[in-house]
Design a protein around this motif. Structure first.
Motif, PDB file in Angstrom:
ATOM      1  N   GLN A 153       0.889  -1.119   0.033  1.00 21.90           N
ATOM      2  CA  GLN A 153       0.097   0.244  -0.201  1.00 21.90           C
ATOM      3  C   GLN A 153       0.783   1.169  -0.173  1.00 21.90           C
ATOM      4  O   GLN A 153       1.761   1.225   0.488  1.00 21.90           O
ATOM      5  N   ARG A 155       0.440   5.422   0.690  1.00 24.52           N
ATOM      6  CA  ARG A 155      -0.299   6.718   1.224  1.00 24.52           C
ATOM      7  C   ARG A 155       0.243   7.712   0.724  1.00 24.52           C
ATOM      8  O   ARG A 155       1.628   8.170   0.821  1.00 24.52           O
ATOM      9  N   ALA A 306       2.926   1.887  -8.201  1.00 27.20           N
ATOM     10  CA  ALA A 306       2.585   3.247  -8.944  1.00 27.20           C
ATOM     11  C   ALA A 306       3.978   3.921  -9.472  1.00 27.20           C
ATOM     12  O   ALA A 306       5.016   3.595  -9.021  1.00 27.20           O
ATOM     13  N   TRP A 354      -0.720   1.741 -11.218  1.00 26.89           N
ATOM     14  CA  TRP A 354      -1.350   2.897 -11.233  1.00 26.89           C
ATOM     15  C   TRP A 354      -0.462   3.989 -11.951  1.00 26.89           C
ATOM     16  O   TRP A 354       0.928   3.870 -11.609  1.00 26.89           O
ATOM     17  N   PHE A 474      -4.747   9.686  -0.275  1.00 30.01           N
ATOM     18  CA  PHE A 474      -5.173   8.520  -1.029  1.00 30.01           C
ATOM     19  C   PHE A 474      -4.218   7.533  -0.569  1.00 30.01           C
ATOM     20  O   PHE A 474      -3.074   7.624  -0.347  1.00 30.01           O
ATOM     21  N   ASP A 475      -4.910   6.222  -0.508  1.00 26.81           N
ATOM     22  CA  ASP A 475      -4.456   4.948  -0.240  1.00 26.81           C
ATOM     23  C   ASP A 475      -4.447   4.220  -1.407  1.00 26.81           C
ATOM     24  O   ASP A 475      -5.612   3.814  -1.864  1.00 26.81           O
ATOM     25  N   LEU A 476      -3.279   3.860  -2.270  1.00 22.90           N
ATOM     26  CA  LEU A 476      -3.305   3.178  -3.158  1.00 22.90           C
ATOM     27  C   LEU A 476      -3.088   1.514  -2.963  1.00 22.90           C
ATOM     28  O   LEU A 476      -1.868   1.386  -1.986  1.00 22.90           O
ATOM     29  N   ILE A 481      -7.880   2.690  -5.612  1.00 24.22           N
ATOM     30  CA  ILE A 481      -7.438   3.675  -4.653  1.00 24.22           C
ATOM     31  C   ILE A 481      -8.757   4.320  -3.858  1.00 24.22           C
ATOM     32  O   ILE A 481      -9.717   4.542  -4.615  1.00 24.22           O
ATOM     33  N   ASP A 482      -8.441   4.479  -2.965  1.00 22.17           N
ATOM     34  CA  ASP A 482      -9.446   4.989  -1.806  1.00 22.17           C
ATOM     35  C   ASP A 482      -8.860   6.387  -1.316  1.00 22.17           C
ATOM     36  O   ASP A 482      -7.799   6.615  -0.999  1.00 22.17           O
ATOM     37  N   ALA A 483      -9.532   7.449  -1.750  1.00 23.03           N
ATOM     38  CA  ALA A 483      -9.407   8.883  -1.738  1.00 23.03           C
ATOM     39  C   ALA A 483     -10.324   9.526  -0.586  1.00 23.03           C
ATOM     40  O   ALA A 483     -11.253   9.348  -0.648  1.00 23.03           O
ATOM     41  N   ARG A 505     -13.656   6.524  -4.487  1.00 21.56           N
ATOM     42  CA  ARG A 505     -12.729   5.152  -5.112  1.00 21.56           C
ATOM     43  C   ARG A 505     -12.817   5.302  -6.449  1.00 21.56           C
ATOM     44  O   ARG A 505     -13.685   5.531  -7.204  1.00 21.56           O
ATOM     45  N   SER A 508      -9.366  -0.352 -10.038  1.00 21.78           N
ATOM     46  CA  SER A 508      -8.398  -0.812 -10.896  1.00 21.78           C
ATOM     47  C   SER A 508      -9.090  -1.348 -12.256  1.00 21.78           C
ATOM     48  O   SER A 508     -10.033  -2.194 -12.099  1.00 21.78           O
TER      49      SER A 508
END
Length: 516
Positions: A153, A155, A306, A354, A474-476, A481-483, A505, A508
Motif C-alpha cells: 500500500q 499513502r 505506482a 497505477w 490517497f491509499d493506493l 485507490i481510496d481517496a 474510489r 483498477s
C-alpha cells in the motif's frame, strides 16, 4: 532523463559527490579535529528546519538551508560552510547508516542538498545536520519500495496553493496525523504578491520579489510556518511549481504583463525565482537552474504499484489564449514536444498498476457557461484543446491513469473523457483537483454553491465540487485507490479542526471515479 550539465553544475555535482557513498560508522559525527578550524556561526542557523524528497528505492534527498536571519538574506557569512549530515535507522541515531560532509555554498544561499544512496527500499529513516556546534531538528523520511515490489500500500497526500497572507497552513497539522508515505506538492508553494496591510499574515518585504534575495526572503518566510515545517520534517515531498513561484499566469518567458516587464527583466526574474525555488526544495542536482531554465519534469516509481510522472506546465507552454476559437489551434502546446514524448513513453512503457500524473493545472473540462455553448478556463488544459484531446486519446491505452492537480483553490474531482464535445464519450481516467492549503482563505460556502451548482449540469463529468481548505489523501492498493477529501474548519487561526468531507474510489481496470 539526463539533462545537459553546465560547467557550474559540474563543479557543484563534483563537490557534492563525496557525500553519496559515505560509509556507515558507529561514530556518526566527524572527529572534533576535523571541525577545529571552523569559525563560529551566528546562532539559529537551522531556523528553516529540515526536509527530504524524491524518494528512490535506495536513496533520498536530504535538505536544509543555513539561515540565522532568514527574512534578511539569510544572515550567513559570504563563505562556504561545511555541514555534517547523518542518517540512521532509529530516531536516537544508535543504528547509523550513512554520514558525510556537505558544503553549504553562498552562491546557493547556503542550502544543502544531500543525495544519499545505498539505503534499503521501503524503509523509514531519521536524519539530521550539524555545523558550528549547532544541531538541526531531526527529520524522518522513507525510501520507495523495491522496483520489483508489486503489492503493499502507498499513502499519498496531495497539496497545493499555500498563500501566506490568506491564512495559516493548518491542513498540514492534520496531514501529519494521517502519516502519508509521500507528499505530492503541485504548485504555488509561495505567492509573489505584494504585502497587504489587511492580510491575516502580512508578506515580508515592500513589494513583489524580483531579485534573488527577495525571493529567498519570501521562501524563508513561508518555511517558518510551523505546520509546514513539521510536515517537511516527517515525510518526503515531491514538488513542482506553478505560476506564483515566479509571476501570476506567466508562460515560458512571457510574463503576465509584458507591457510592464521587458523580456530581459523577466528573464532576470525567472533566473532569480528558479534559483530560490531550487535552494528551498528537496530536489536532486539535476534541478540546479541554468539561468532562466530549470529541469523539473521527472519520474518516480513506487515499486510496480505506482509510477508518478511530475509535469512542468509552465516553462514550455504557448502563451494563454483568450477565445474559444483560439483554444482550438493545433499549434498550441502545454508541454512542449520533448516533455510530451517523455510523458507518453513513460505511460505506455510503465510496469505499474497505477500511472499517476502530477499536473499543476486542471485537465478535465470546465464549462463556465450555463446552458448552450461553452466558455472555457483558458489558463488550464481547456486552453490547449488539441493537445489535451490527443493526451486523452493516449490515456485510453494506458493502465489506470490518474491525474493529481492543484491551482483552482477548489476540490474538483472528475472523470477524464476522451472527447468532451461528445457527452457519450468514453471515460479514460480520473482527476483529483486538490483544494488549496490556504489560498482564498475561509471561503463563503453559500456563495460558492450559488455560483457553481448551476454549472454542474453542463459538466456531467464533475463528481464533486467543494471550496473548503485542505488537501487530498490517497491509499493506493492493487485493486483500487481510496481517496479522502480532508478539510479544516478554518485557516484564520493557528489551529483548526479537521474532518473528512468525502470518500471516493477508483477501481483498477475501471476508468473514472465515484463517490463512496
Amino acid at each position: 532523463m539526463t539533462p545537459a550539465v553546465s560547467p557550474d553544475r559540474r563543479r557543484f555535482l563534483t563537490a557534492g559527490a563525496a557525500v553519496l557513498g559515505a560509509a556507515a560508522s558507529a561514530q556518526l559525527w566527524l572527529p572534533a579535529a576535523a571541525r577545529a578550524a571552523e569559525t563560529p556561526l551566528p546562532d539559529g542557523v537551522f531556523s528553516l528546519g529540515v526536509a527530504s524528497g524524491d524518494p528512490l528505492p535506495d536513496g533520498i534527498v536530504l535538505w536544509t538551508r543555513l539561515a540565522p536571519d532568514p527574512l534578511n538574506g539569510g544572515g550567513m557569512p559570504a563563505r562556504t560552510v561545511p555541514v555534517e549530515w547523518q542518517i540512521a535507522e532509529d530516531e536516537r541515531f544508535r543504528k547509523g547508516v550513512r554520514r558525510g560532509l556537505a558544503q553549504a555554498r553562498p552562491e546557493y544561499g547556503h542550502s544543502v542538498h544531500v543525495d544519499v544512496r545505498g539505503l534499503r527500499p521501503g524503509r523509514t529513516y531519521w536524519f539530521r545536520f550539524r555545523t558550528s556546534g549547532q544541531l538541526s531538528p531531526v527529520g524522518r523520511t522513507r525510501t520507495a519500495p523495491s522496483r520489483l515490489s508489486s503489492g503493499g500500500q502507498l499513502r499519498v497526500a496531495l497539496a497545493s496553493c499555500q498563500n501566506w497572507q490568506h491564512g495559516y497552513f493548518t491542513p498540514y497539522a492534520d496531514m501529519l496525523a494521517q502519516d502519508p508515505d509521500v507528499v505530492v506538492f503541485v504548485g504555488d508553494y509561495i505567492y509573489e504578491s505584494t504585502p497587504s496591510a489587511t492580510a491575516l499574515r502580512k508578506h515580508e518585504g515592500t513589494g513583489e520579489p524580483y531579485s534573488l534575495t527577495q525571493y529567498r526572503n519570501r521562501y524563508a518566510q513561508y518555511r517558518t510556518d510551523p505546520d509546514l515545517a513539521a510536515m517537511h520534517a516527517n515525510a518526503p515531498f515531491v514538488v513542482t511549481f506553478d505560476d506564483h513561484e515566479i509571476d501570476n499566469d506567466f508562460a515560458g518567458e512571457i510574463p503576465q504583463d509584458p507591457d510592464k516587464q521587458t523580456h530581459d527583466a523577466f528573464v532576470a526574474r525567472l533566473t532569480a525565482g528558479y534559483q530560490a525555488f531550487y535552494e528551498h526544495m528537496p530536489v536532486r542536482a539535476f534541478a540546479i537552474p541554468d539561468g532562466p531554465h530549470i529541469q523539473m519534469y521527472r519520474r518516480l516509481d513506487f515499486g510496480r504499484l505506482a509510477r508518478l510522472n511530475v509535469l512542468d506546465t509552465r516553462q514550455y507552454r504557448s502563451d494563454q489564449v483568450t477565445s474559444q476559437e483560439a483554444a482550438k489551434s493545433p499549434s498550441l502546446t502545454m508541454l512542449g514536444a520533448e516533455q510530451r514524448e517523455w510523458l507518453l513513453d513513460g505511460l505506455h512503457g510503465s510496469p505499474a498498476r497505477w500511472n499517476l500524473v502530477a499536473s499543476q493545472i486542471m485537465v478535465a473540462e470546465t464549462d463556465l457557461l450555463i446552458g448552450e455553448g461553452k466558455q472555457w478556463f483558458y489558463d488550464a488544459w481547456d486552453g490547449y484543446q488539441v493537445e489535451r484531446n490527443a493526451l486523452m486519446a493516449e490515456f485510453a491505452e494506458v493502465r489506470n491513469p490518474v491525474v493529481l492537480t492543484g491551482d483552482r483553490h477548489l476540490t474538483m474531482i472528475s472523470d477524464l473523457k476522451k472527447d468532451y464535445a461528445d457527452p457519450g464519450s468514453d471515460v479514460v481516467g480520473a482527476e483529483f483537483v486538490g483544494t488549496s492549503i490556504s489560498s482564498n482563505g475561509d471561503q463563503d460556502q453559500a456563495a460558492f454553491r450559488k455560483e457553481w451548482d448551476p454549472r454542474m449540469p453542463d459538466n456531467p463529468h464533475w463528481k464533486l465540487l467543494d471550496a473548503h481548505r485542505g488537501y487530498h489523501l490517497f491509499d493506493l492498493r492493487r485493486d483500487g485507490i481510496d481517496a479522502q477529501v480532508r478539510i479544516v474548519d478554518t485557516v484564520r487561526q493557528p489551529t483548526a479542526a479537521a474532518s473528512t468531507l468525502a470518500k471516493l474510489r477508483v477501481e483498477s481496470g475501471k476508468p473514472g471515479v465515484h463517490v463512496v
